[in-house]
Design an enzyme around this catalytic site. Sequence first.
Site, mmCIF file in Angstrom:
data_model
loop_
_atom_site.group_PDB
_atom_site.id
_atom_site.type_symbol
_atom_site.label_atom_id
_atom_site.label_comp_id
_atom_site.label_asym_id
_atom_site.label_seq_id
_atom_site.Cartn_x
_atom_site.Cartn_y
_atom_site.Cartn_z
ATOM 1 N N HIS A 49 0.837 -1.183 -0.005
ATOM 2 C CA HIS A 49 -0.070 0.119 -0.067
ATOM 3 C C HIS A 49 0.969 1.265 -0.193
ATOM 4 O O HIS A 49 0.389 2.396 -0.445
ATOM 5 C CB HIS A 49 -1.049 0.035 1.274
ATOM 6 C CG HIS A 49 -1.965 0.951 1.255
ATOM 7 N ND1 HIS A 49 -3.056 0.786 0.321
ATOM 8 C CD2 HIS A 49 -2.329 2.107 1.793
ATOM 9 C CE1 HIS A 49 -3.904 1.779 0.429
ATOM 10 N NE2 HIS A 49 -3.441 2.728 1.252
ATOM 11 N N HIS A 95 -10.462 2.872 -1.201
ATOM 12 C CA HIS A 95 -10.438 2.456 0.133
ATOM 13 C C HIS A 95 -11.400 1.118 0.046
ATOM 14 O O HIS A 95 -12.208 0.907 0.819
ATOM 15 C CB HIS A 95 -11.212 3.508 0.989
ATOM 16 C CG HIS A 95 -10.518 3.969 2.288
ATOM 17 N ND1 HIS A 95 -11.061 3.910 3.445
ATOM 18 C CD2 HIS A 95 -9.161 3.980 2.628
ATOM 19 C CE1 HIS A 95 -10.141 4.293 4.471
ATOM 20 N NE2 HIS A 95 -8.941 4.256 3.873
ATOM 21 N N ASN A 96 -10.863 0.155 -0.609
ATOM 22 C CA ASN A 96 -11.458 -1.031 -1.015
ATOM 23 C C ASN A 96 -11.806 -1.989 0.213
ATOM 24 O O ASN A 96 -12.707 -2.220 0.605
ATOM 25 C CB ASN A 96 -10.889 -1.648 -1.968
ATOM 26 C CG ASN A 96 -10.651 -0.777 -3.328
ATOM 27 O OD1 ASN A 96 -11.356 0.062 -3.730
ATOM 28 N ND2 ASN A 96 -9.588 -1.097 -4.247
ATOM 29 N N SER A 319 -5.577 6.560 12.914
ATOM 30 C CA SER A 319 -6.573 7.459 13.408
ATOM 31 C C SER A 319 -6.673 8.580 12.312
ATOM 32 O O SER A 319 -5.478 9.088 11.742
ATOM 33 C CB SER A 319 -6.322 7.877 14.680
ATOM 34 O OG SER A 319 -6.285 7.003 15.833
ATOM 35 N N SER A 542 -4.163 -0.225 -6.113
ATOM 36 C CA SER A 542 -4.777 -1.307 -4.974
ATOM 37 C C SER A 542 -4.675 -2.575 -5.347
ATOM 38 O O SER A 542 -5.285 -2.855 -6.413
ATOM 39 C CB SER A 542 -6.260 -0.719 -4.706
ATOM 40 O OG SER A 542 -6.802 -1.651 -3.945
#
Length: 742
Positions: A49, A95-96, A319, A542
């Site tokens: 990533h 954001h799979n 976060s 991704s």
Amino acid sequence: MSKPLENLDEVLQNHKLSQLDYTHILEILDGRHPNIVELGIFSAMWSEHCSYKSSKKYLNGFPTKAPWVIQGPGENAGVIDIGGGMAAVFKMESHNHPSFIEPFQGAATGVGGILRDVFTMGARPVANMNALRFGNIKNSDNISKYQRHLVKGVSEGIGGYGNCMGVPTIGGEVSFDDSYNGNILVNAFALGLCKSDEIFLGVAEGIGNTVMYVGSKTGRDGLGGAVMSSDSFTEESKSLRPTVQVGDPFIEKLLLEACLELFKTKDVVVGIQDMGAAGLTSSAFEMAGKSGSGMIMNLDQVPAREEGMTPYDFMLSESQERMLVCVKRGKEQEVIDIFEKWDLDVAVIGEVTNTGNMELFWHGDKVCDMPIAPVSEEAPILDRPTSRPTYLDEISEKTLDSYDEVDNQVAFEKLIASMEVVDKAWIYDQYDSMVQTNTTKAPGSLDASSIRIKENGKALAMSADCNPRYCYIDPAKGGALAVMESGRNVAMSGARPLSITDCLNFGNPENPEVMWQFAQACEGIKEACLELNTPVVSGNVSLYNETNGVSVFPTPAIAMVGLNEDQNRVLPSSFQSDENHLILIGETNMEFGGSLYVKELFEETTGTLSDIDYAKELKLWDLVIEANAKDLLSSAKDLSSGGLAIALAKMSAVSGKGVTVGIRVGDERAIFEESQSRAILEVNSKENLETVIEMAKELGLKTDIIGKVGGDKFKINSVEMSLDKLKEVYFKSFKEVVEQDI
């Protein structure tokens, strides 16, 4: 002499690091064994990533330069010049994995992350889009039920976050295929505006300058998220929920305003970086790595949301709503005042050094001391094996003649009701598309979306596109056609396509066939961007979109941004007035490879794609842009999935106007074929009709006058449907399917 960690093999496996990686780590640390904090940092920075280790080889060579490109790949977002001292800042990201595990939070934090990428550059976000892929939602089995659950959760997550931020979601695309049953794709796009000489970069430099933490407190949510997104799914993957970040759009809105206020201060900010994937680790290493500097950080000074957090937690937490800022020494109080005013956490946590090392302290004890450059730059670049997929031999032999003939009326009724075709208002009505009052072409209005730019009187058009079926049967041409389709949609609004951002979604790179698909798609994108003069300015890869050994269709989503010189000349894509004439531009052949026709009628994705004529495509763009600038057109719509019949049906349903069209074809099924570089142009007078046809002929483009707007029915050759029935199918079908469990 340091000792290796206990149960080292298990620790390495949990961190997705190989023995070869560990040997490399020992070399970087001069033979010293890493502690758990250092190993976690290597794991995150060398994850697929963050490091692009499987894809970097193929990304090199993407065209990234043009006179209008201010900032290409390598920063938080790309930047292009849009005239009048203004710049557009934009990027698309995936954001799979998080969205499949926890659809609401996964999609919401995808939106939050891409917005931070944009406003970190100094730009106020003014438009969001998304590209969504789901599995089969039509059946009553558990797969379809779960897919409908995902559609609902993702839609609510995107809408909830974007709406709270006050950023309009102005367009996008949604498609469905069984290949996404195990892995949905959620790609988020954001675009912002700023002055072209007020762009901020993610860099930490200047010995002694201060490193500051701003935004929300750090918790344990998203811990290991970047590593989780670098692996395939199995049935147990839903247990990964703790690795999904939790967002708060209200905090993000405060962070946005505080950052934009900070950027107005003079001589304070050296650089700023969003804490995205791999959190504090990636932001700190990337900022220092760009300048060759070192950095000291005191992790006990980082604002904490939970008790008992460790240095490992602080470095690898994902976060949300956090930034790392490099500030000129002595200017810290100005930053503190701004962020405290906006009720956000702010803390001095370190400084820039000249050591080239990252030194981390915990209550005075040094818990990490490692060189920054090799961690940032020496991630493994893998040359994974590639192999042409065996399935291609079987599917390439099939043509339209391999299937039984279907009556055109039956075929039309099936295609117009396809989940691919019907209006998705059920989704986009959850998004506020009109906030900021600049949207001139909103979701559902077909082809590209558009916003006006108050500062220079121009307009921006943008479109997100990819046909995964094309990419499945021919990844190189499919990748090129995704660039072409997104550009064509932008041109249909009267804007000149300028640059793309991409989101390359593929299966498991450890499978040579998937790696071949990826390599081929990259070559196709490179070729199209060069030929169409639309460089890549930002993007995202991704991989590992695979569950239980089944990979998604190759899906290189492309978002194109283009500029219209006059905000009052944004061209609609649906019918405007009865009695207007319709012209078909382009050649109609029998192109059914990867077509919607074969998918919907025979539930297969087969065939081949013809050679691409970039010159013809550019001429089509030129025709529409020039004719629109001369006020000759009432509307323009490109032809894509479902061909001429479905394009006309969409224009008719959206406008609420009937249409009667006749076209001479050798095979009646040609009204559904998907030849490229075609468009329907609507003109409002015989004089304009003649002028547009003459312009097309001068460009060497084929023209056919095919009919007129008007009446109470949709009619093309032998196919006919009442306007009321067409609108009912087009506007109500999706809601009926997606709500069947309620």
